[in-house]
Design an enzyme around this catalytic site. Structure first.
Site, PDB file in Angstrom:
ATOM      1  CB  ILE A  11      -0.976  -0.037   0.919  1.00  0.00           C
ATOM      2  CG1 ILE A  11      -2.016  -1.119   1.325  1.00  0.00           C
ATOM      3  CG2 ILE A  11      -1.669   1.201   1.423  1.00  0.00           C
ATOM      4  CD1 ILE A  11      -2.686  -1.474   2.353  1.00  0.00           C
ATOM      5  CG  PHE A  14       1.358   0.574  -5.965  1.00  0.00           C
ATOM      6  CD1 PHE A  14       1.264   1.068  -7.213  1.00  0.00           C
ATOM      7  CD2 PHE A  14       1.325  -0.616  -5.681  1.00  0.00           C
ATOM      8  CE1 PHE A  14       1.839   0.163  -8.113  1.00  0.00           C
ATOM      9  CE2 PHE A  14       1.925  -1.488  -6.498  1.00  0.00           C
ATOM     10  CZ  PHE A  14       1.946  -1.083  -7.715  1.00  0.00           C
ATOM     11  CD  GLU A  15      -2.860   4.940  -1.684  1.00  0.00           C
ATOM     12  OE1 GLU A  15      -2.917   6.090  -1.573  1.00  0.00           O
ATOM     13  OE2 GLU A  15      -3.915   4.303  -1.710  1.00  0.00           O
ATOM     14  N   GLY A  16       2.478   6.069  -2.320  1.00  0.00           N
ATOM     15  CA  GLY A  16       3.380   6.956  -2.130  1.00  0.00           C
ATOM     16  C   GLY A  16       3.464   7.876  -0.878  1.00  0.00           C
ATOM     17  NE  ARG A 132      -3.206   0.049  -4.361  1.00  0.00           N
ATOM     18  CZ  ARG A 132      -3.464   1.122  -3.522  1.00  0.00           C
ATOM     19  NH1 ARG A 132      -3.458   2.304  -3.938  1.00  0.00           N
ATOM     20  NH2 ARG A 132      -3.563   0.768  -2.062  1.00  0.00           N
TER      21      ARG A 132
END
Length: 157
Positions: A11, A14-16, A132
């Site tokens: 998570i 991909f969220e950064g 993702r």
């Protein structure tokens, strides 16, 4: 069941991380690792450790959604993959999703195909969501392959 560090790392990947507020693709004010800033929250900046603490709190609702809405037994890697999906699309979307319906019917391969449909924002294909969904489904269906892939290719975004 709680999200493992592997799920949290997926998570976060991909969220950064953003130490300051930004507008996410869905148009919501966001900070840290995908924390949607709620009315009354006054978050002007966060450290990475503060952002991870926010993420862990935010994951609770996604974890509860998976626990409440998925009727099949899950292994940890499957739970982690589903939490990543639900964290991204929300409980309401997951509740009515074909992914959930197929999983609960035991139609795992059809669930895999339906999972990959969640790659758009406002009808527009988003390459980051394509990647993702690929890694989430890889983690769900092939955890060893997922781990080998992540070890060999850390630069995926």
């Amino acid at each position: 069941m709680r999200t493992s560090q592997i799920g949290i790392d997926l998570i976060k990947h991909f969220e950064g991380f953003s130490s300051v507020p930004y507008q996410c693709l869905g148009g919501k004010p966001t900070i840290g690792y995908g924390h949607v800033i709620r009315n009354g929250e006054r978050l002007k900046s966060v450290t990475e450790s503060e952002a991870e603490a926010l993420l862990r709190k935010d994951l609770y609702s996604a974890e509860q959604a998976v626990l409440d809405l998925v009727e099949i037994d899950l292994h940890q890697h499957q739970f982690d993959a589903l939490v990543s999906l639900v964290f991204n699309i929300g409980r309401g979307a997951f509740l009515t999703s074909t992914v959930r319906r197929y999983l609960n019917q035991g139609k795992i391969i059809k669930a895999l195909d339906a999972w990959r449909w969640w790659n758009k924002v406002n009808g527009e294909l988003v390459e980051g969501l394509v990647r993702r969904r690929e890694l989430e489904t890889r983690l769900f269906f092939d955890p060893v392959g997922y781990l080998l892939f992540m070890l060999s290719y850390r630069g995926v975004k």
